[in-house]
Design a protein around this motif. Structure first.
Motif, PDB file in Angstrom:
ATOM      1  N   LYS A 114       0.844  -1.194   0.000  1.00 59.52           N
ATOM      2  CA  LYS A 114       0.000   0.000   0.000  1.00 59.52           C
ATOM      3  C   LYS A 114       0.878   1.242   0.000  1.00 59.52           C
ATOM      4  CE  LYS A 114      -3.858  -2.158   2.409  1.00 59.52           C
ATOM      5  NZ  LYS A 114      -4.763  -2.128   3.552  1.00 59.52           N
ATOM      6  N   ASN A 115       0.417   2.281  -0.672  1.00 60.56           N
ATOM      7  CA  ASN A 115       1.160   3.539  -0.671  1.00 60.56           C
ATOM      8  C   ASN A 115       0.793   4.354   0.571  1.00 60.56           C
ATOM      9  OD1 ASN A 115      -1.294   4.831  -1.188  1.00 60.56           O
ATOM     10  ND2 ASN A 115      -0.830   5.249  -3.326  1.00 60.56           N
ATOM     11  N   LYS A 116       1.280   5.600   0.632  1.00 61.09           N
ATOM     12  CA  LYS A 116       1.036   6.449   1.812  1.00 61.09           C
ATOM     13  C   LYS A 116      -0.451   6.647   2.086  1.00 61.09           C
ATOM     14  CE  LYS A 116       3.952   9.484   0.090  1.00 61.09           C
ATOM     15  NZ  LYS A 116       4.590  10.765  -0.183  1.00 61.09           N
ATOM     16  N   ARG A 117      -1.224   6.618   1.043  1.00 59.07           N
ATOM     17  CA  ARG A 117      -2.667   6.842   1.198  1.00 59.07           C
ATOM     18  C   ARG A 117      -3.441   5.543   1.416  1.00 59.07           C
ATOM     19  NH1 ARG A 117      -3.533  11.207  -3.637  1.00 59.07           N
ATOM     20  NH2 ARG A 117      -2.351  12.886  -2.676  1.00 59.07           N
ATOM     21  N   GLY A 118      -2.728   4.442   1.540  1.00 56.57           N
ATOM     22  CA  GLY A 118      -3.378   3.160   1.775  1.00 56.57           C
ATOM     23  C   GLY A 118      -3.928   2.522   0.512  1.00 56.57           C
ATOM     24  N   ARG A 119      -3.463   2.971  -0.639  1.00 56.15           N
ATOM     25  CA  ARG A 119      -3.944   2.438  -1.909  1.00 56.15           C
ATOM     26  C   ARG A 119      -2.953   1.429  -2.474  1.00 56.15           C
ATOM     27  NH1 ARG A 119      -5.611   8.275  -4.284  1.00 56.15           N
ATOM     28  NH2 ARG A 119      -7.417   8.616  -2.945  1.00 56.15           N
ATOM     29  N   SER A 132      -2.878  -6.742   6.200  1.00 54.64           N
ATOM     30  CA  SER A 132      -1.487  -6.303   6.109  1.00 54.64           C
ATOM     31  C   SER A 132      -0.569  -7.377   5.527  1.00 54.64           C
ATOM     32  CB  SER A 132      -0.984  -5.880   7.487  1.00 54.64           C
ATOM     33  OG  SER A 132      -1.094  -6.963   8.389  1.00 54.64           O
TER      34      SER A 132
END
Length: 197
Positions: A114-119, A132
């Motif tokens: 996931k990236n910083k935005r949770g995508r 996770s």
């Protein structure tokens, strides 16, 4: 008194707007930017649900990704989509011996999590449904139905097993009582013989 149109034109001519516009233009052109697809306004989740209905089984994320990112005639929508899927296929071949790793977990590994935005690249809103460790939560009617079926099968297996154990215990208890009764009868018979002597 200037109107809203005049204010916008003034803003569009400003250095601040031109810098943002140029930056956004470069971001849109980059292969590492957003996720271009050929799925239209239909969400990733809806594509997945429709595929599961059509195929009659649960679908993993990479399978849906390929459907909305690849066209048999035109090919991939972009280099990033092609490279990502090809890397996934390469890793999948290497992992064939380890069935414990799901396609979705492998996908998460390929795209870097996931990236910083949770995508997660290529998954749309479905990224929130990944645990996770890359396993997916049951989120479609097909997956839920499959889990219910598996649960029912396990329940039946353990009920049958419990029934057999109970039957076995009942047989052993009857055998034990029969042995005890024979011993008691033998003991009484001995006592009667001794009393007669």
């Amino acid at each position: 008194m200037p109107g809203p149109r005049k204010e916008l034109e003034k803003y569009w001519e400003s250095d601040e707007f031109k810098a943002k516009s140029e930056k956004n233009k470069k971001n849109r052109a980059a292969n590492t930017g957003g996720c271009v697809h050929r799925g239209g306004r239909i969400t990733f989740a809806e594509h997945r649900r429709r595929m599961e209905v059509e195929l009659g089984r649960p679908c993993e994320y990479p399978e849906v990704f390929k459907k909305i990112q690849h066209d048999e005639e035109k090919g991939w929508v972009g280099k990033r989509a092609a490279n990502t899927y090809n890397e996934f296929e390469r890793l999948k071949e290497c992992q064939e011996s380890d069935a414990s790793i799901s396609d979705s977990a492998l996908w998460l590994q390929v795209v870097g999590g996931k990236n910083k935005r949770g995508r997660v690249y290529g998954l749309g809103t479905q990224a929130g449904l990944l645990n996770s460790n890359g396993t997916q939560c049951a989120n479609t009617s097909g997956e839920i139905a499959l889990l219910k079926k598996q649960l029912e099968e396990q329940k039946k297996f353990y009920e049958d097993r419990f029934e057999k154990v109970v039957e076995s215990l009942q047989v052993r208890e009857e055998e034990f009582r029969a042995r005890e009764q024979r011993r008691e009868e033998e003991f009484r018979a001995r006592e009667e013989r001794m009393d007669q002597k």
